[in-house]
Enzyme design. Structure first.
Site, PDB file in Angstrom:
ATOM      1  N   LYS A 205       0.860  -1.189   0.000  1.00  0.00           N
ATOM      2  CA  LYS A 205       0.000   0.000   0.000  1.00  0.00           C
ATOM      3  C   LYS A 205       0.890   1.230   0.000  1.00  0.00           C
ATOM      4  O   LYS A 205       1.681   1.443   0.921  1.00  0.00           O
ATOM      5  CB  LYS A 205      -0.906  -0.015   1.225  1.00  0.00           C
ATOM      6  CG  LYS A 205      -1.813   1.203   1.293  1.00  0.00           C
ATOM      7  CD  LYS A 205      -2.726   1.135   2.510  1.00  0.00           C
ATOM      8  CE  LYS A 205      -3.617   2.354   2.584  1.00  0.00           C
ATOM      9  NZ  LYS A 205      -4.458   2.351   3.791  1.00  0.00           N
ATOM     10  N   LYS A 258      -2.292  -1.567  -3.762  1.00  0.00           N
ATOM     11  CA  LYS A 258      -3.104  -0.348  -3.729  1.00  0.00           C
ATOM     12  C   LYS A 258      -2.204   0.864  -3.877  1.00  0.00           C
ATOM     13  O   LYS A 258      -1.248   0.967  -3.128  1.00  0.00           O
ATOM     14  CB  LYS A 258      -3.853  -0.318  -2.390  1.00  0.00           C
ATOM     15  CG  LYS A 258      -4.773   0.880  -2.236  1.00  0.00           C
ATOM     16  CD  LYS A 258      -5.473   0.854  -0.888  1.00  0.00           C
ATOM     17  CE  LYS A 258      -6.347   2.088  -0.743  1.00  0.00           C
ATOM     18  NZ  LYS A 258      -6.937   2.225   0.567  1.00  0.00           N
TER      19      LYS A 258
HETATM   20 ZN   LIG Z   1      -5.676   3.818   8.188  1.00  0.00          ZN
END
Ligand SMILES: [Zn+2]
Length: 334
Positions: A205, A258
């Site tokens: 992420k 992501k």
């Molecule tokens: Zn968070």
């Protein structure tokens, strides 16, 4: 597998296989299917509440009854799963709302599982929406500034995941990017008897500007500083692979990359290298940009959305998390 052609032009003419829609479909290497879709939803307290998010037309903060309505619509269209975020009534410095037995996510999960038992309910496990300062971990302030503490945060994350499982969540999805969170969550789930609850970890992420509109949606913008001390630097691909390897070693059942479109290379590498079920999260700005350009008539919303999702599939994504999930499921039928 070699992609070197056996024949050459004029014997080989790739255009032969592009002559008709049926022929093109016959040789299509990648397919979009509603079974791959996950719809993110934002729950907040209230009844009959639908608060549209400014930069995300068609996306709302919803009271639990309205989450149920939105989830039913998606499920009827063929979407098998939702990813739930919560906006608590009160925030504090220990994110109490995240693991409250009757917190907003826990309540909504119970309602969804009661009314729509065949819908898979995935819960986002993080603290930022519940923290008064908006960071994903416990903050320690001293003369040099503020620090996000890793290890003390793990206990709260594990507690949050266990409370979601207790409420009936089918899958928990930690998104905080603290080191060691998957192990902490797995141990806690197992200790409390939730040995069958899978973990979908937001493994790679990035600290991405593409999350902009989400912060309004989840009311989770940090009050100071940014998330660069825990979310990843967009420059780093090998580090992303290490993050994925760590999460898998700690017990993640599925991993996520992501954002999606800006990380197609990583989706490909993660799927190729590890072979685990891999999710791509088409984040808020990916949705907003398409909506904004489509509203001006600059692009074809449906065609651009489908092409983007197909690109994620081609890169290797098995699971597509997208705010357009319900539309996409309907488009696939029409
Ligand atoms: Zn968070």
């Amino acid at each position: 597998m070699s992609t070197a052609p056996f024949a050459q032009y004029p014997a080989l003419r790739p255009r032969r296989l592009r002559q008709s829609p049926a022929l093109r479909r016959l040789v299509a290497e990648t397919h979009l299917c509603a079974d791959q879709l996950v719809l993110p939803l934002f729950a907040r307290a209230g009844r009959k509440l639908r608060r549209e998010i400014g930069a995300m037309p068609g996306v709302f903060q919803l009271s639990p009854d309205e989450v149920l309505r939105e989830a039913s619509r998606a499920h009827e269209a063929g979407v098998p799963a939702v990813l739930l975020f919560g906006l608590p009534e009160r925030k504090d410095a220990k994110a109490s709302g995240a693991y409250a037995r009757n917190g907003i996510v826990q309540q909504t999960v119970r309602l969804l599982k009661k009314e729509l038992p065949s819908l898979l309910v995935i819960t986002d496990v993080c603290l930022c929406e519940y923290m008064s300062h908006g960071h994903c971990g416990i903050v320690q302030r001293d003369a040099r500034g503020a620090k996000i503490l890793n290890d003390p945060t793990l206990k709260l994350l594990a507690q949050t995941a266990a409370s979601h499982a207790e409420a009936g969540a089918d899958i928990v999805a930690p998104s905080d990017m603290m080191d060691g969170r998957v192990r902490a969550i797995r141990e806690r789930l197992d200790r409390e008897g939730f040995i069958d609850t899978p973990i979908l970890s937001y493994a790679a992420k990035f600290a991405s500007a593409f999350y902009g509109p989400f912060r309004d949606a989840a009311e989770s913008a940090p009050q100071f500083g940014d998330r660069r001390s825990y979310q990843m630097d967009s420059a780093n691909a090998r580090e992303a692979l290490r993050e994925v390897a760590l999460d898998l070693a700690e017990g993640a059942d599925m991993v996520m990359v992501k954002p999606a479109l800006a990380c197609l290379d990583l989706i490909y590498r993660v799927k190729t290298e590890f072979g685990y079920p891999t999710a791509a999260y088409a984040v808020s700005a990916e949705y907003s940009m398409v909506k904004a350009a489509a509203a001006r008539g600059w692009i074809d919303e449906r065609a651009v959305t489908m092409e983007s999702l197909l690109a994620m599939r081609r890169a290797g994504a098995d699971i597509l998390i997208t705010y357009a999930a319900t539309d996409v499921a309907r488009w696939l039928k029409s």
